[in-house]
Design a protein around this motif. Structure first.
Motif, short mmCIF file in Angstrom:
data_model
loop_
_atom_site.label_atom_id
_atom_site.label_comp_id
_atom_site.label_asym_id
_atom_site.label_seq_id
_atom_site.Cartn_x
_atom_site.Cartn_y
_atom_site.Cartn_z
N UNK A 298 0.86 -1.18 0.00
CA UNK A 298 0.00 0.00 0.00
C UNK A 298 0.90 1.23 0.00
N UNK A 299 0.69 2.13 0.96
CA UNK A 299 1.47 3.37 1.01
C UNK A 299 2.65 3.28 1.96
N UNK A 300 2.78 2.16 2.69
CA UNK A 300 3.86 2.11 3.69
C UNK A 300 4.92 1.08 3.33
N UNK A 301 6.07 1.22 3.98
CA UNK A 301 7.17 0.29 3.79
C UNK A 301 6.81 -1.04 4.45
N UNK A 302 7.01 -2.14 3.72
CA UNK A 302 6.71 -3.46 4.29
C UNK A 302 7.87 -3.90 5.19
N UNK A 303 7.62 -4.12 6.50
CA UNK A 303 8.72 -4.56 7.37
C UNK A 303 9.19 -5.95 6.99
N UNK A 304 10.48 -6.22 7.21
CA UNK A 304 11.04 -7.54 6.90
C UNK A 304 10.78 -8.46 8.09
N UNK A 305 9.57 -9.01 8.15
CA UNK A 305 9.14 -9.75 9.34
C UNK A 305 9.21 -11.26 9.16
N UNK A 306 9.77 -11.73 8.05
CA UNK A 306 9.83 -13.17 7.81
C UNK A 306 10.87 -13.85 8.68
N UNK A 307 10.97 -15.17 8.51
CA UNK A 307 11.88 -15.97 9.34
C UNK A 307 13.33 -15.86 8.86
N UNK A 308 14.24 -15.70 9.83
CA UNK A 308 15.67 -15.75 9.53
C UNK A 308 16.35 -16.62 10.56
N UNK A 309 17.31 -17.44 10.15
CA UNK A 309 18.11 -18.18 11.14
C UNK A 309 19.03 -17.19 11.86
N UNK A 310 19.09 -17.30 13.21
CA UNK A 310 19.84 -16.29 14.00
C UNK A 310 21.34 -16.53 14.05
N UNK A 311 21.99 -16.60 12.88
CA UNK A 311 23.45 -16.78 12.87
C UNK A 311 24.15 -15.63 13.58
N UNK A 312 25.22 -15.94 14.26
CA UNK A 312 26.08 -14.90 14.85
C UNK A 312 27.43 -14.99 14.18
N UNK A 313 27.72 -14.03 13.32
CA UNK A 313 28.97 -14.05 12.56
C UNK A 313 29.99 -13.17 13.26
N UNK A 314 31.12 -13.71 13.71
CA UNK A 314 32.13 -12.87 14.36
C UNK A 314 32.70 -11.86 13.37
N UNK A 315 32.94 -10.65 13.86
CA UNK A 315 33.46 -9.63 12.96
C UNK A 315 34.94 -9.36 13.23
#
Ligand code: MG
Length: 315
Positions: A298-315
């Motif tokens: 519609x008129x608003x930004x669609x939030x990225x609310x889908x599923x993601x695996x919670x990887x923790x990548x060391x930086x």
């Protein structure tokens, strides 16, 4: 590979019995091919290129074994792996199934789901691996081909002005899971327990003008973004078809529906082709725009609310 707790004594069964059980529930190889039982499978190549993909289902991550059966977990592993072949416009051929599970796991029940899903999608289990592990995990590798040859449908082929279509209503699997958790009877429970890859839909989409395609595994809010990024387009979504009994939030953010989301320059011939093939006619949800990465609902930004695996990548 170091293996712990390898006593090999005491209880009945053991590795040979487990392998023999698996072999007994799988179909026989046709003449000229070698399936389960040797060091590797040997199969005849299919015409039409070679699609390869692998998908893993893990107890507690993708399947809650307090809510669904081991056979459902096995079914899910096969169907979701095959869904990625559908999303290329392909057909599955052979499956390699790698099972890791606690020693007391009922392999007969697990493989009943694996074999049923393979059969449902026209694929054959030709081999795999068995290992004991603290949790149940099933990895399914799939080979497939493009019927009639020709290129697969990629995520990257959408252009500004293309229509966005989806093969069916969304949110059913999320609503079905919620019903299971609440122990409420619901016709949507099977949408969660026994997803089916949209193989016929993928083939018709490919041959009738799909320019980009993806299967909806993580929710349309996430998966639509993947097409937009790969194709360097934006998206203006006007509507989302909601499954009966599901909410709009389920439809936008819930995963596991395995409907196909695709784009086409001209939706008319695509819809006609689905109708002629006796398939549910896909709905037009909106169109691709020339503003990359801008995903509007519609008129608003669609939030990225889908599923993601919670990887923790060391930086
Ligand atoms: Mg996919």
């Amino acid at each position: 590979v170091a293996r712990t707790n390898r006593t090999g004594s005491g209880s009945s069964g053991g590795e040979l019995a487990a392998l023999e059980l698996v072999r007994s529930v799988l179909p026989e190889a046709p003449p000229g091919e070698v399936w389960i039982g040797d060091d590797a499978a040997f199969v005849a190549p299919s015409p039409g290129g070679l699609l390869l993909t692998v998908d893993t289902v893990v107890e507690g991550v993708h399947a809650d074994l307090t809510l669904v059966g081991l056979d459902d977990l096995g079914w899910r592993a096969v169907s979701t792996a095959i869904s990625d072949v559908a999303a290329m416009g392909g057909r599955p051929d052979r499956l390699l199934v790698s099972v890791a599970a606690p020693p007391e796991t009922d392999l007969r029940v697990l493989y009943a789901g694996i074999v049923a899903a393979a059969h449902r999608h026209g694929a054959s289990v030709v081999g795999g691996d068995l290992s004991t592990a603290p949790l149940v995990s099933v990895a399914v590798a799939v080979t497939g081909h493009i019927p009639g040859g020709g290129p697969p449908v990629l995520r990257s082929g959408a252009r500004a002005g293309d229509s966005i279509l989806v093969t069916g209503p969304l949110g059913g699997a999320a609503a079905g899971l919620r019903a299971l958790r609440a122990a409420t009877p619901s016709s949507l429970v099977d949408a969660h327990r026994r997803p089916v890859a949209r193989l016929d839909e993928g083939t018709v989409a490919r041959t009738s003008g799909a320019t980009a395609m993806i299967d909806l595994s993580d929710g349309i809010a996430s998966d639509l973004r993947r097409i937009a990024q790969a194709s360097n387009v934006g998206v203006s979504l006007e509507c989302v078809p909601v499954a009966d009994g599901a909410t709009e939030h389920d439809a936008l953010c819930g995963g596991d529906d395995y409907e196909l989301l695709f784009t086409a320059r001209d939706p008319g011939p695509v819809r006609d082709a689905f109708s002629a093939a006796g398939l549910r006619v896909p709905e037009v949800l909106g169109e691709c725009t020339s503003e990359p990465a801008r995903i509007l609902y519609g008129d608003s930004i669609l939030p990225d609310c889908g599923y993601e695996h919670p990887w923790e990548i060391p930086t």
